[in-house]
Design an enzyme around this catalytic site. Structure first.
Site, PDB file in Angstrom:
ATOM      1  N   ASP A  28      42.925  41.027  50.847  1.00 54.65           N
ATOM      2  CA  ASP A  28      42.528  42.330  50.316  1.00 54.65           C
ATOM      3  C   ASP A  28      42.139  43.255  51.455  1.00 54.65           C
ATOM      4  OD1 ASP A  28      41.518  44.479  48.917  1.00 54.65           O
ATOM      5  OD2 ASP A  28      39.803  43.425  48.077  1.00 54.65           O
ATOM      6  N   SER A  85      44.409  46.905  42.788  1.00 51.88           N
ATOM      7  CA  SER A  85      42.961  47.086  42.816  1.00 51.88           C
ATOM      8  C   SER A  85      42.602  48.447  42.239  1.00 51.88           C
ATOM      9  CB  SER A  85      42.427  46.981  44.244  1.00 51.88           C
ATOM     10  OG  SER A  85      41.069  47.396  44.292  1.00 51.88           O
ATOM     11  N   HIS A  96      42.639  43.578  39.945  1.00 52.97           N
ATOM     12  CA  HIS A  96      41.542  43.263  40.858  1.00 52.97           C
ATOM     13  C   HIS A  96      40.426  44.289  40.718  1.00 52.97           C
ATOM     14  CE1 HIS A  96      39.925  41.404  44.533  1.00 52.97           C
ATOM     15  NE2 HIS A  96      39.584  42.625  44.903  1.00 52.97           N
ATOM     16  N   ASP A 104      36.904  45.513  42.423  1.00 53.93           N
ATOM     17  CA  ASP A 104      35.985  45.471  43.553  1.00 53.93           C
ATOM     18  C   ASP A 104      34.617  45.947  43.084  1.00 53.93           C
ATOM     19  OD1 ASP A 104      37.545  44.550  45.815  1.00 53.93           O
ATOM     20  OD2 ASP A 104      38.712  46.380  45.563  1.00 53.93           O
ATOM     21  N   MET A 131      39.241  38.993  53.607  1.00 56.44           N
ATOM     22  CA  MET A 131      39.187  40.442  53.753  1.00 56.44           C
ATOM     23  C   MET A 131      39.906  40.866  55.036  1.00 56.44           C
ATOM     24  SD  MET A 131      37.713  41.565  51.075  1.00 56.44           S
ATOM     25  CE  MET A 131      37.636  43.288  51.619  1.00 56.44           C
ATOM     26  N   MET A 165      30.776  46.665  43.652  1.00 53.69           N
ATOM     27  CA  MET A 165      29.884  46.978  44.767  1.00 53.69           C
ATOM     28  C   MET A 165      28.558  47.510  44.255  1.00 53.69           C
ATOM     29  SD  MET A 165      32.641  48.950  47.211  1.00 53.69           S
ATOM     30  CE  MET A 165      34.330  48.376  47.343  1.00 53.69           C
ATOM     31  N   HIS A 170      35.784  40.651  42.196  1.00 56.14           N
ATOM     32  CA  HIS A 170      35.317  40.382  43.565  1.00 56.14           C
ATOM     33  C   HIS A 170      33.922  40.981  43.687  1.00 56.14           C
ATOM     34  CE1 HIS A 170      35.810  41.697  48.059  1.00 56.14           C
ATOM     35  NE2 HIS A 170      34.896  40.750  47.919  1.00 56.14           N
ATOM     36  N   MET A 183      30.900  42.079  45.477  1.00 54.42           N
ATOM     37  CA  MET A 183      30.285  42.493  46.742  1.00 54.42           C
ATOM     38  C   MET A 183      28.888  43.009  46.423  1.00 54.42           C
ATOM     39  SD  MET A 183      33.580  44.356  48.487  1.00 54.42           S
ATOM     40  CE  MET A 183      34.374  44.740  46.918  1.00 54.42           C
TER      41      MET A 183
END
Length: 222
Positions: free
Chosen positions: A174, A7, A32, A34, A136, A36, A65, A67
């Site tokens: 994750d 990640s 990966h 993340d 998660m 946000m 991913h 979020m």
């Protein structure tokens, strides 16, 4: 086969390209992201522009991913930028079937994500439409958090649920996965293991990636 997904949330962005290349050379299976937005989770990271830049040079599949609030607005942008996998939260997607179908219609693998405090039953129906589930094992929003131990029991129950509904679905985990618990998480039912600080905090990122991948490969023979 167990897959290792570094990640980049934990990477040094001054050296991002160099560190991703080290992961590639170390045997990582995918990268990966993340994503946000500062609303759904209390942090802001990056968007499709960065993913597109990395896609030009990285041979591995890219796993986004999301979020973010109203993720359906940005899914086409991330897929166009090069995301091979896109996952959205059950807690943040009221029209989950429609959103998962959108991801697949654009040519990417569709994933559904579950936070630690959300019951597994919340995704039971979505399993019929998803390609993978992301469980998660920390509360999303920040890297470097400690693995929530109850996540192992949740993972075992999720594995049983997935196997009873749609066995071909992959389970991704994750949050707080590091060398000391990597095999335990894999044996509990994870197919894709996301590792952030457990890779990028090492002095030798290539060597650490290789070590974790070798551990996962050995777990398959046990």
């Amino acid at each position: 086969m167990k897959l290792l997904a570094p990640s980049i949330l934990s990477a040094d962005f001054w050296r991002l390209g160099e560190q991703i290349q080290a992961c590639v050379e170390g045997g990582a299976d995918l990268i990966h992201f993340d994503v946000m937005d500062g609303h759904f989770v209390p942090n802001i990271t990056f968007g499709p522009v960065l993913l597109e830049s990395i896609k030009k040079h990285c041979p591995l599949p890219l796993d986004a991913h999301l979020m973010i609030e109203r993720p359906e607005r940005y899914i086409p942008d991330f897929v166009k930028a090069g995301a091979d996998m896109v996952s959205v939260h059950v807690e943040n997607s009221p029209h989950l079937h429609r959103t998962l179908e959108l991801i697949k219609s654009l040519g990417a693998k569709a994933g559904v994500v579950l936070n630690p405090g959300t019951p597994l039953s919340a995704l039971e129906e979505a399993l019929h439409y998803a390609d993978f589930v992301l469980l998660m094992s920390v509360n999303p929003g920040f890297g470097g958090q400690k693995f929530i131990e109850r996540s192992l029991e949740r993972l075992r129950r999720l594995r049983a649920l997935v196997d009873s509904v749609k066995p071909q679905i992959l389970i991704e985990v994750d949050g707080g996965v590091k060398e000391h618990n990597l095999l335990e998480v894999a044996r509990a039912g994870a197919d894709i293991l996301v590792v952030g600080s457990g890779i990028f905090s090492a002095e030798d990122i290539k060597g650490q990636t290789r070590r974790l991948k070798e551990l996962l490969t050995s777990s398959e023979a046990l």
